[in-house]
Enzyme design. Structure first.
Site, short mmCIF file in Angstrom:
data_model
loop_
_atom_site.label_atom_id
_atom_site.label_comp_id
_atom_site.label_asym_id
_atom_site.label_seq_id
_atom_site.Cartn_x
_atom_site.Cartn_y
_atom_site.Cartn_z
CG HIS A 1 -46.19 1.15 -36.47
ND1 HIS A 1 -46.49 -0.17 -36.72
CD2 HIS A 1 -47.35 1.85 -36.67
CE1 HIS A 1 -47.78 -0.27 -37.04
NE2 HIS A 1 -48.32 0.94 -37.03
CD GLU B 1 -43.40 -1.22 -35.22
OE1 GLU B 1 -44.46 -1.40 -34.61
OE2 GLU B 1 -43.25 -1.52 -36.43
CG HIS C 1 -44.31 -3.26 -39.07
ND1 HIS C 1 -45.04 -2.19 -38.63
CD2 HIS C 1 -44.44 -3.26 -40.43
CE1 HIS C 1 -45.59 -1.57 -39.66
NE2 HIS C 1 -45.24 -2.19 -40.76
CD GLU D 1 -45.57 -6.89 -36.60
OE1 GLU D 1 -44.68 -6.56 -35.79
OE2 GLU D 1 -46.50 -6.12 -36.94
ZN ZN Z 1 -45.43 -1.86 -36.62
#
Ligand code: ZN
Length: 327
Positions: free
Chosen positions: A53, A56, A146, A209
């Site tokens: 992504h 990020e 992420h 995350e």
């Molecule tokens: Zn992500």
């Protein structure tokens, strides 16, 4: 070798695409793709990825720093390493993605999307990871880094891809050392990058995350120091940091909320944080022919997003399980 992040953001190819120092050999494999191999032997082959992504940013900066330290000799390299900056066009635009979310496309699922930059890149990344692990006898790891969009009551957590066998104790030791607050076990195959490397390349893999990110250059990297120290120890073959007193919590996906109708209604406010606990009986969502109320004493919501495209996941309901579930 010039700076990996700067090169990737500029969209340029380095003057030399491979090179050797007294202790390692590196090879530029394409935009945002760098393989580094120690000249001495190694026992682990590790893929570290970020920027699947594009907005990020913090984990991208962490990886870039790690690569710089390794290439300059400031940090020893004990593993064979592949560094992946996932979606360079989205990184340049500071967007999650340009056309479609790449982290739904792996395991060949890119074929189900209209062809675009992200479908081509997902296919390329599968090939690069598959080549990296081909004929590799060392222990295989992949950590895909992420940061979350929304707030999270448990800010740092790992998503473990579905696998029928138990999870790698070595990987779990690293996740403990990274001071994650929680692990979430998927119960079904998915389209994430880490699922691909687990299922198709037989790597111990995890999506991490790590909190919230800001634009490039504005990140407070101290917030990410625990994962940073754990990855530094991993690549340098040094002892992992010891975890503090609070144990990691383990959850499993009880139910995926798949949006099948434009009239899908999620009964949670837009700012509901990840890991918000919902008591038994709470009506969570409705769509024609289907509704869901919390079944257990408590269930926890993860990634609620009613705005996703039809057929995609609008959230997950979790239950908490003992750590022994991992084995
Ligand atoms: Zn992500």
């Amino acid at each position: 070798m010039q700076n990996l992040l700067a090169l990737t953001l500029a969209g340029t190819t380095p003057v030399n695409i491979d090179g050797e120092t007294a202790t390692l050999r590196w090879r530029w494999l394409g935009e945002g793709l760098l393989e580094i191999c120690p000249l001495q032997g190694y026992r682990q082959a590790v893929v570290l990825s970020a920027g699947i992504h594009g907005n990020e940013t913090a984990p991208i900066e962490l990886l870039d720093q790690l690569v710089t330290e390794i290439l300059t000799g400031a940090r020893p390299l004990a593993v064979r390493l592949l560094v992946v900056l996932g979606n360079p066009p989205a990184m340049r635009a500071n967007q999650r993605y340009l056309t479609s979310d790449m982290n739904r496309m792996f395991g060949g699922r890119y074929q189900q999307f209209a062809p675009c930059g992200e479908t081509a890149r997902a296919q390329q990344l599968e090939q690069v990871v598959s080549d990296f692990f081909a004929q590799e006898h060392a222990t295989r790891f992949h950590f895909d880094l992420h940061t979350a969009i929304r707030g999270s009551l448990l800010p740092r957590f790992g998503l473990l891809p579905y696998q029928p066998e138990s999870y790698s104790p070595e990987m779990l030791t690293l996740l403990d050392a990274a001071e994650l607050d929680a692990l979430v076990i998927h119960q079904a195959p998915g389209g994430t990058f880490s699922y691909y490397s687990c299922e198709y390349a037989r790597a111990a893999s995890c999506t991490l995350e790590l909190g919230k990110a800001r634009p490039f250059g504005s990140n407070d990297l101290h917030q990410f120091s625990a994962i940073n120290h754990a990855l530094q120890a991993l690549v340098s073959g040094q002892p992992l940091p010891l975890r503090g007193p609070i144990p990691i919590r383990v959850f499993r996906v009880e139910r995926s909320l798949v949006k099948r109708s434009e009239s899908f209604k999620l009964y949670l406010s837009d700012d509901t944080a990840n890991f918000t606990a919902l008591p038994q009986g709470t009506l969570v969502y409705e769509q024609p022919g289907e509704s869901y109320r919390v079944q257990h004493d408590n269930e926890w919501i993860l990634f609620p997003n009613p705005k996703v495209a039809l057929g995609l996941r609008a959230g997950m309901m979790l239950t908490e399980v003992p750590r022994s579930t991992l084995f």
